[in-house]
Design an enzyme around this catalytic site. Structure first.
Site, PDB file in Angstrom:
ATOM      1  N   ARG A   1      18.317  34.437 -16.336  1.00 39.07           N
ATOM      2  CA  ARG A   1      18.268  33.126 -15.680  1.00 39.07           C
ATOM      3  C   ARG A   1      19.481  32.323 -16.119  1.00 39.07           C
ATOM      4  O   ARG A   1      20.236  32.741 -16.982  1.00 39.07           O
ATOM      5  CB  ARG A   1      16.946  32.387 -15.918  1.00 39.07           C
ATOM      6  CG  ARG A   1      16.206  32.590 -17.196  1.00 39.07           C
ATOM      7  CD  ARG A   1      16.709  31.878 -18.440  1.00 39.07           C
ATOM      8  NE  ARG A   1      17.171  30.533 -18.205  1.00 39.07           N
ATOM      9  CZ  ARG A   1      18.192  29.998 -18.832  1.00 39.07           C
ATOM     10  NH1 ARG A   1      18.872  30.683 -19.744  1.00 39.07           N
ATOM     11  NH2 ARG A   1      18.582  28.774 -18.599  1.00 39.07           N
ATOM     12  N   GLY A   2      19.631  31.147 -15.494  1.00 38.24           N
ATOM     13  CA  GLY A   2      20.853  30.373 -15.698  1.00 38.24           C
ATOM     14  C   GLY A   2      21.821  30.741 -14.572  1.00 38.24           C
ATOM     15  O   GLY A   2      21.985  31.931 -14.253  1.00 38.24           O
ATOM     16  N   ALA A   3      22.432  29.730 -13.973  1.00 40.19           N
ATOM     17  CA  ALA A   3      23.206  29.948 -12.744  1.00 40.19           C
ATOM     18  C   ALA A   3      24.277  31.039 -12.871  1.00 40.19           C
ATOM     19  O   ALA A   3      24.304  31.983 -12.080  1.00 40.19           O
ATOM     20  CB  ALA A   3      23.812  28.618 -12.291  1.00 40.19           C
TER      21      ALA A   3
ATOM     22  N   ARG B   1      16.863  33.665  -5.672  1.00 37.85           N
ATOM     23  CA  ARG B   1      16.521  32.270  -6.013  1.00 37.85           C
ATOM     24  C   ARG B   1      17.427  31.371  -5.167  1.00 37.85           C
ATOM     25  O   ARG B   1      18.584  31.728  -4.942  1.00 37.85           O
ATOM     26  CB  ARG B   1      16.741  31.968  -7.512  1.00 37.85           C
ATOM     27  CG  ARG B   1      15.760  32.703  -8.432  1.00 37.85           C
ATOM     28  CD  ARG B   1      15.933  32.266  -9.885  1.00 37.85           C
ATOM     29  NE  ARG B   1      15.294  30.985 -10.161  1.00 37.85           N
ATOM     30  CZ  ARG B   1      15.436  30.326 -11.327  1.00 37.85           C
ATOM     31  NH1 ARG B   1      16.210  30.811 -12.289  1.00 37.85           N
ATOM     32  NH2 ARG B   1      14.816  29.183 -11.518  1.00 37.85           N
TER      33      ARG B   1
ATOM     34  N   ASN C   1      20.125  20.435 -11.324  1.00 37.51           N
ATOM     35  CA  ASN C   1      19.919  21.136 -12.603  1.00 37.51           C
ATOM     36  C   ASN C   1      18.420  21.130 -12.903  1.00 37.51           C
ATOM     37  O   ASN C   1      17.623  20.558 -12.145  1.00 37.51           O
ATOM     38  CB  ASN C   1      20.730  20.464 -13.720  1.00 37.51           C
ATOM     39  CG  ASN C   1      20.755  21.306 -14.991  1.00 37.51           C
ATOM     40  OD1 ASN C   1      21.069  22.503 -14.943  1.00 37.51           O
ATOM     41  ND2 ASN C   1      20.409  20.733 -16.118  1.00 37.51           N
ATOM     42  N   LYS C   2      18.063  21.748 -13.991  1.00 34.04           N
ATOM     43  CA  LYS C   2      16.651  21.918 -14.365  1.00 34.04           C
ATOM     44  C   LYS C   2      15.848  20.622 -14.229  1.00 34.04           C
ATOM     45  O   LYS C   2      16.324  19.552 -14.603  1.00 34.04           O
ATOM     46  CB  LYS C   2      16.588  22.440 -15.798  1.00 34.04           C
ATOM     47  CG  LYS C   2      15.213  22.673 -16.367  1.00 34.04           C
ATOM     48  CD  LYS C   2      14.325  23.539 -15.487  1.00 34.04           C
ATOM     49  CE  LYS C   2      14.946  24.878 -15.178  1.00 34.04           C
ATOM     50  NZ  LYS C   2      14.219  25.596 -14.090  1.00 34.04           N
TER      51      LYS C   2
ATOM     52  N   ASP D   1      23.146  23.855 -11.706  1.00 29.15           N
ATOM     53  CA  ASP D   1      22.900  24.998 -10.825  1.00 29.15           C
ATOM     54  C   ASP D   1      23.712  24.905  -9.541  1.00 29.15           C
ATOM     55  O   ASP D   1      24.069  25.919  -8.957  1.00 29.15           O
ATOM     56  CB  ASP D   1      21.409  25.104 -10.500  1.00 29.15           C
ATOM     57  CG  ASP D   1      20.675  25.642 -11.707  1.00 29.15           C
ATOM     58  OD1 ASP D   1      20.357  24.848 -12.612  1.00 29.15           O
ATOM     59  OD2 ASP D   1      20.480  26.873 -11.787  1.00 29.15           O
TER      60      ASP D   1
ATOM     61  N   GLN E   1      12.583  26.550 -21.532  1.00 24.48           N
ATOM     62  CA  GLN E   1      13.900  27.147 -21.818  1.00 24.48           C
ATOM     63  C   GLN E   1      14.561  26.473 -23.018  1.00 24.48           C
ATOM     64  O   GLN E   1      15.347  27.100 -23.728  1.00 24.48           O
ATOM     65  CB  GLN E   1      14.824  27.038 -20.593  1.00 24.48           C
ATOM     66  CG  GLN E   1      14.455  27.940 -19.426  1.00 24.48           C
ATOM     67  CD  GLN E   1      13.508  27.279 -18.442  1.00 24.48           C
ATOM     68  OE1 GLN E   1      12.742  26.380 -18.806  1.00 24.48           O
ATOM     69  NE2 GLN E   1      13.557  27.705 -17.190  1.00 24.48           N
TER      70      GLN E   1
HETATM   71  O1  MRU Z   1      15.372  28.075 -14.094  1.00 28.19           O
HETATM   72  P1  MRU Z   1      16.568  28.360 -14.966  1.00 28.19           P
HETATM   73  O2  MRU Z   1      16.197  28.640 -16.380  1.00 28.19           O
HETATM   74  O3  MRU Z   1      17.439  29.443 -14.365  1.00 28.19           O
HETATM   75  O4  MRU Z   1      17.401  27.021 -14.942  1.00 28.19           O
HETATM   76  C1  MRU Z   1      18.652  26.990 -15.572  1.00 28.19           C
HETATM   77  C2  MRU Z   1      19.307  25.667 -15.585  1.00 28.19           C
HETATM   78  O5  MRU Z   1      18.844  24.710 -15.010  1.00 28.19           O
HETATM   79  C3  MRU Z   1      20.639  25.592 -16.266  1.00 28.19           C
HETATM   80  O6  MRU Z   1      20.856  24.328 -16.804  1.00 28.19           O
HETATM   81  C4  MRU Z   1      21.758  25.896 -15.256  1.00 28.19           C
HETATM   82  O7  MRU Z   1      21.489  27.090 -14.564  1.00 28.19           O
HETATM   83  C5  MRU Z   1      23.089  25.987 -15.897  1.00 28.19           C
HETATM   84  S1  MRU Z   1      23.273  27.409 -16.921  1.00 28.19           S
HETATM   85  C6  MRU Z   1      24.859  27.438 -17.506  1.00 28.19           C
END
Ligand code: MRU
Length: 374
Positions: free
Chosen positions: A75-77, A118, A274-275, A264, A223
């Site tokens: 996970r993470g963009a 996603r 973002n999250k 994201d 997270q």
């Molecule tokens: O649902 P996730 O854990 O994939 O969400 C991730 C985030 O919101 C991060 O802040 C974002 O992807 C940036 S990661 C460098």
């Protein structure tokens, strides 16, 4: 020696020197995604098991990769973009001997499948499209698969470099003895390198500067507590975990110098997805006069999306809130609203730290100018 993060094949996420002013033996930042040793799989740390177990799994086809992305094993963009790019090459490698029409149709379907795993992070579609895009320029299928492997590797290596540049640019915004707040995980686990929001933290620690991170827990999937606290602690960096609801008190008490988060997707006008919970932190930061920074590689900027209102926001399964981590924590069938991301209006963003420099408002022209130097 822990074999999961001691590799001498050039796949180390950060390289040496991230020990920082550690209280505990420091480790290199973890490697979220890499090629499996035989090159026919995508090797990830299964992030659903952290912090209890640090276990690597090998994804052997596109369905495995889609499942891993949807379930947040990876996970993470940036990391999901890298994993999906590799997954496309892996899948097509299994079908290299297909008839040309079948191969082409599979490429089309697999590209669509991976892109849709996603919806919110722009890096996912960007990386898959870029990897599929190399195929038309090569003469045969074996060559096409090789070219996709190479392109996916380039995306990984570029991301690693972008993380480092974000770190260097972000460091310019960090006062000595910085006390900062971050949300979710925008660290090594979310990228091909040392992270985005956490990159300046790793670099500050490596330079012997003292830095303290408050990591918000990040309900509902934690997270912040499961991943950010884990990776910072193992790097020997000072981290204090807070429940999400504690952020306001810390700011009111003047204990936060800056907030820094990942992204994201960043729209052409600078609005930031973002999250979930990021927007609330931005409002709090604005109220308390605390700078609010977003750190992201240029691959997260989507100029085709005009404003935050145009960003698709993933809504996740209600049981992630009702039965967090296997235990009933709400009436079993209660209605739940569970968006995975929110949009922070650009007016609340003090600066966007990218690999190509620090963007300041107004973001429309700043982002357009960035594009013109690509
Ligand atoms: O649902 P996730 O854990 O994939 O969400 C991730 C985030 O919101 C991060 O802040 C974002 O992807 C940036 S990661 C460098």
């Amino acid at each position: 020696v822990n074999p999961t993060h001691d590799r001498s094949d050039g796949h180390n996420a950060a390289g040496p020197g991230y020990a920082g002013n550690a209280r505990v033996p420091a480790a290199e930042p973890p490697i979220a995604v890499r090629w499996a040793d035989d090159g026919t799989g995508v090797d990830i740390i299964d992030q659903t098991l952290l912090p209890e177990f640090e276990r690597r799994v090998s994804l052997r086809n596109a369905d495995d990769v889609v499942e891993a992305i949807r379930s947040l094993r990876v996970r993470g963009a940036p990391a999901i973009g890298i994993a999906a790019a590799m997954g496309l090459a892996v899948e097509m490698g299994r079908h290299v001997a297909d008839r040309p029409a079948t191969f082409t149709e599979r490429l089309r379907r697999t590209t669509a499948l991976l892109r849709a795993a996603r919806p919110t992070a722009t890096n996912l579609a960007w990386a898959v499209t870029r990897t599929a895009g190399v195929v038309s320029a090569v003469p045969d299928q074996a060559e096409a698969v090789r070219a996709m492997h190479e392109e996916a590797t380039r995306i990984l290596l570029e991301d690693r470099q972008m993380c480092r540049m974000i770190g260097e640019n972000g460091l310019l915004l960090m006062p000595d003895n910085a006390s900062l707040l971050t949300h979710c995980n925008a660290g090594a686990l979310a990228t091909g390198g040392i992270g985005t929001a956490l990159a300046p933290v790793y670099l500050a620690a490596a330079a012997g500067r003292s830095v303290h991170v408050y990591a918000s827990e990040t309900r509902p999937l934690l997270q912040g507590s499961r991943l950010t606290a884990w990776e910072l602690e193992r790097a020997g960096i000072d981290v204090t975990l807070i429940a999400d609801s504690v952020a306001a008190v810390l700011m009111a008490q003047g204990r936060i110098d800056l907030v820094i988060v990942g992204a994201d997707r960043i729209a052409a006008n600078g609005d930031v997805a973002n999250k979930i919970g990021t927007y609330g932190l931005a409002v709090l930061a604005s109220h308390h006069g605390v700078p609010f920074y977003v750190a992201a590689p240029t691959s997260t900027i989507d100029r085709a999306t005009a404003t935050g209102a145009d960003i698709p926001i993933e809504v996740r399964d209600a049981d992630e809130v009702r039965r967090g981590f296997g235990r009933l924590t709400a009436p079993a069938n209660v209605a739940v609203f569970t968006p995975a991301f929110d949009v922070t209006p650009s007016a609340l963003v003090t600066a966007i730290v990218t690999d190509r420099g620090i963007l300041r408002p107004p973001y429309g022209p700043a982002i357009a100018a960035l594009a013109s130097v690509v």
